[in-house]
Write an enzyme that holds these catalytic residues in place. Sequence first.
Site, PDB file in Angstrom:
ATOM      1  N   HIS A  16     -25.715 -31.320   9.259  1.00 38.89           N
ATOM      2  CA  HIS A  16     -24.797 -31.891  10.251  1.00 38.89           C
ATOM      3  C   HIS A  16     -23.409 -32.130   9.663  1.00 38.89           C
ATOM      4  CE1 HIS A  16     -23.094 -35.603  12.344  1.00 38.89           C
ATOM      5  NE2 HIS A  16     -22.923 -34.590  13.173  1.00 38.89           N
ATOM      6  N   VAL A  44     -21.435 -33.002   4.743  1.00 41.76           N
ATOM      7  CA  VAL A  44     -22.525 -32.392   5.511  1.00 41.76           C
ATOM      8  C   VAL A  44     -23.775 -33.232   5.245  1.00 41.76           C
ATOM      9  CG1 VAL A  44     -23.924 -30.360   5.967  1.00 41.76           C
ATOM     10  CG2 VAL A  44     -21.539 -30.076   5.264  1.00 41.76           C
ATOM     11  N   GLU A  45     -24.363 -33.764   6.308  1.00 43.72           N
ATOM     12  CA  GLU A  45     -25.602 -34.524   6.176  1.00 43.72           C
ATOM     13  C   GLU A  45     -26.772 -33.546   6.161  1.00 43.72           C
ATOM     14  OE1 GLU A  45     -25.268 -38.688   8.273  1.00 43.72           O
ATOM     15  OE2 GLU A  45     -24.516 -37.138   9.640  1.00 43.72           O
ATOM     16  N   VAL A  46     -27.464 -33.475   5.037  1.00 41.49           N
ATOM     17  CA  VAL A  46     -28.612 -32.591   4.880  1.00 41.49           C
ATOM     18  C   VAL A  46     -29.869 -33.422   5.121  1.00 41.49           C
ATOM     19  CG1 VAL A  46     -29.903 -31.142   3.263  1.00 41.49           C
ATOM     20  CG2 VAL A  46     -27.384 -31.108   3.263  1.00 41.49           C
ATOM     21  N   GLU A  66     -30.367 -36.956   3.150  1.00 47.10           N
ATOM     22  CA  GLU A  66     -30.916 -38.180   3.740  1.00 47.10           C
ATOM     23  C   GLU A  66     -32.427 -38.029   3.825  1.00 47.10           C
ATOM     24  OE1 GLU A  66     -28.665 -38.689   7.353  1.00 47.10           O
ATOM     25  OE2 GLU A  66     -26.770 -38.609   6.244  1.00 47.10           O
TER      26      GLU A  66
END
Length: 316
Positions: free
Chosen positions: A141, A152-154, A182
């Site tokens: 994200h 970037v949220e992985v 996360e």
Amino acid sequence: MNRTFRTAAVIGAGTIGLSWTALFAAHGLTVRVSDPREDLAEAVNEALEQYAPHLAARGLDVTGLADRVHIAADVTEAVRDADVVQENGPERVDFKKDLFAALAREAPAHALLLSSSSAIPSTAFTGELADQDAARVLIGHPFNPPHLVPLVEVVPGERTGEDAVAAASAFYTSVGRTPVVERKEIAGFVGNRLQNALSREAVYLVEQGVVTPEDLDKVMTNSLGLRWATVGPFLGSHLGGGPGGYRHLVEHIGASMKQTGAGLGTPSQNAEQQERLIEAVEKAYGSSAYSELTETRDRRQLAVLSALDSTEKEEN
């Protein structure tokens, strides 16, 4: 497992997808874009032209940028030779279920299947996939626009493999992003939950007549936004405690901060209040075109990133 990323498929060419396309191409990847929109080729060309100066300002070579981007006739063609797939479709579980079933079927077995989903965890739409396919699906994200904003949220799903998590982090790092893994799925992930918490109180303060939308933005950009761009909430609080750090801060003003927190408001959900808020925001910003506002935003974000780069170089 070491992976080489040469070809990326971008599925969905809205604002986020177009930004990803430019970023991936600027880092030398061959990019194939798929979207049912009739103006896809025109939209891609306009985005590359618009974003090329931003990417150049970040030190990337944008020579021949458009030559690395190809319009695919459909999803199957887009993902056929992909090493990584970045999906940017609607935020609907049923849509993503169908799409990821197709991606798993059509993409090479080694391809990472990443979703730009801003709220829906991947476990919600991978339940019907075979284990080997669910193992390579996870959330990647970004924040808008991803060719400028580094985070970037992985977020792995319940059946995502650890090698896919490591590969996704390596991929995003290779295109100049800052991946944060996360380890627990939660609706909205971290960034949007923080954003929504702040937005909730911002709406309440405007509804209560405490401040106008424009002045609330001034409060943010001239205080918290400035601070958080450099240190974040926890380090900011640690420094706010002086030499005693976060412990000193909690011991001395923790009680008063709890009282303030307990008094945070709940915005009204009725149509009348919502319309007043919309009109107030439009009064503050509606006279400027969307393109003008985004250009100002992106120019300022570039300035912040450049300043931080310079500071980091001096520190190192």
